[in-house]
Design an enzyme around this catalytic site. Structure first.
Site, PDB file in Angstrom:
ATOM      1  CE  LYS A  13      -2.205  -0.066   3.825  1.00 26.80           C
ATOM      2  NZ  LYS A  13      -1.685   0.975   4.713  1.00 26.80           N
ATOM      3  NE  ARG A 127       7.307  -3.117   7.095  1.00 24.58           N
ATOM      4  CZ  ARG A 127       6.082  -2.609   7.052  1.00 24.58           C
ATOM      5  NH1 ARG A 127       5.664  -1.993   5.957  1.00 24.58           N
ATOM      6  NH2 ARG A 127       5.268  -2.707   8.077  1.00 24.58           N
ATOM      7  NE  ARG A 144       1.349  -3.634  11.850  1.00 24.09           N
ATOM      8  CZ  ARG A 144       2.547  -3.899  11.343  1.00 24.09           C
ATOM      9  NH1 ARG A 144       3.419  -4.598  12.030  1.00 24.09           N
ATOM     10  NH2 ARG A 144       2.865  -3.460  10.160  1.00 24.09           N
TER      11      ARG A 144
HETATM   12  P1  AMP Z   1       0.998   1.754   8.787  1.00 26.73           P
HETATM   13  O1  AMP Z   1       2.302   2.449   8.567  1.00 26.73           O
HETATM   14  O2  AMP Z   1      -0.117   2.291   7.930  1.00 26.73           O
HETATM   15  O3  AMP Z   1       1.142   0.258   8.668  1.00 26.73           O
HETATM   16  O4  AMP Z   1       0.546   2.051  10.301  1.00 26.73           O
HETATM   17  C1  AMP Z   1       1.361   1.670  11.377  1.00 26.73           C
HETATM   18  C2  AMP Z   1       0.592   1.723  12.695  1.00 26.73           C
HETATM   19  O5  AMP Z   1       0.111   3.058  12.928  1.00 26.73           O
HETATM   20  C3  AMP Z   1      -0.654   0.852  12.781  1.00 26.73           C
HETATM   21  O6  AMP Z   1      -0.354  -0.494  13.109  1.00 26.73           O
HETATM   22  C4  AMP Z   1      -1.423   1.560  13.897  1.00 26.73           C
HETATM   23  O7  AMP Z   1      -0.839   1.314  15.163  1.00 26.73           O
HETATM   24  C5  AMP Z   1      -1.165   3.023  13.579  1.00 26.73           C
HETATM   25  N1  AMP Z   1      -2.160   3.605  12.640  1.00 26.73           N
HETATM   26  C6  AMP Z   1      -1.927   4.097  11.394  1.00 26.73           C
HETATM   27  N2  AMP Z   1      -3.053   4.535  10.817  1.00 26.73           N
HETATM   28  C7  AMP Z   1      -4.041   4.327  11.733  1.00 26.73           C
HETATM   29  C8  AMP Z   1      -5.450   4.541  11.732  1.00 26.73           C
HETATM   30  N3  AMP Z   1      -6.080   5.083  10.674  1.00 26.73           N
HETATM   31  N4  AMP Z   1      -6.140   4.195  12.839  1.00 26.73           N
HETATM   32  C9  AMP Z   1      -5.536   3.675  13.921  1.00 26.73           C
HETATM   33  N5  AMP Z   1      -4.215   3.416  13.986  1.00 26.73           N
HETATM   34  C10 AMP Z   1      -3.467   3.738  12.911  1.00 26.73           C
END
Ligand code: AMP
Length: 192
Positions: A13, A127, A144
């Protein structure tokens, strides 16, 4: 164009969102990156979200909605945006729909990157070795992906019902995935 990109962690993504932003001149709004920046800068907000982030849990909706509300007020959003990592829950999706109605910036298309869970787990484990992201421990990865199934899959159904969801087959080389996304965006632009 105002784009949402949904997909489990490890679906590619972030990589695709970055390419879309550069190719189409859109603001790349990545909530995970915003949280990592706040954590690194040790702001009050960063300190609050750090343990949640590290455990692979979801940051509470009210905090995330506030963060996006502020971000959508910035000038660069006027040329279009790609939202990467938000919305992740139905409450976030409903708040986002209302915010976008308010600022009169409807979603052009919602891209769903479809990748089997075992492929995501393998990519995230790789990763973890290469980048050492603190939330890429086996336990946090499992948390997650489970949260994605429980909280984010209903969001996909919400946008499918609205008729602007396009499923992209993400279990392929990066360039092929991007080519399919470009086609989807061209079709969406024509429909507008
Ligand atoms: P990502 O880099 O998008 O994989 O996000 C990493 C982490 O940030 C996630 O596992 C959540 O802990 C937090 N996070 C990011 N976006 C959100 C969201 N929209 N709602 C809640 N937690 C978020």
């Amino acid at each position: 164009m105002n784009i949402l990109i949904l997909g489990p962690q490890g679906s590619g993504k972030g990589t695709q969102a970055q390419r879309i932003a550069v190719s189409y001149g859109l603001a790349h709004i990545a909530t995970g990156d915003m949280l990592r920046q706040s954590i690194a800068a040790e702001t009050e907000f960063g300190r609050r979200v750090k343990p949640i982030y590290e455990a692979g849990e979801l940051v509470p909706d009210d905090l995330m909605i506030g963060l996006i509300r502020e971000r959508l007020e910035q000038d660069d959003v006027e040329d279009g945006f790609i939202l990467d990592g938000f919305p992740r829950t139905m409450a976030q999706a409903e708040a986002l729909d209302a915010m976008l109605r308010e600022i009169e910036r409807p979603v052009t298309v919602v891209l769903q990157l479809d990748v089997p869970e075992d492929v995501c787990v393998a990519r995230l484990s790789k990763r973890a070795q290469e980048e050492g992201r603190v939330d890429d421990t086996p336990e946090a990865i499992r948390t997650r992906l489970a949260l994605y199934r429980r909280e984010t899959e209903p969001v996909i159904e919400h946008y499918r019902a609205q008729g602007n969801l396009v499923v992209i087959h993400g279990d392929r080389p990066v360039d092929e995935v991007f080519a399919e996304i470009q086609q989807a965006l061209e079709q969406a632009a024509v429909r507008q």
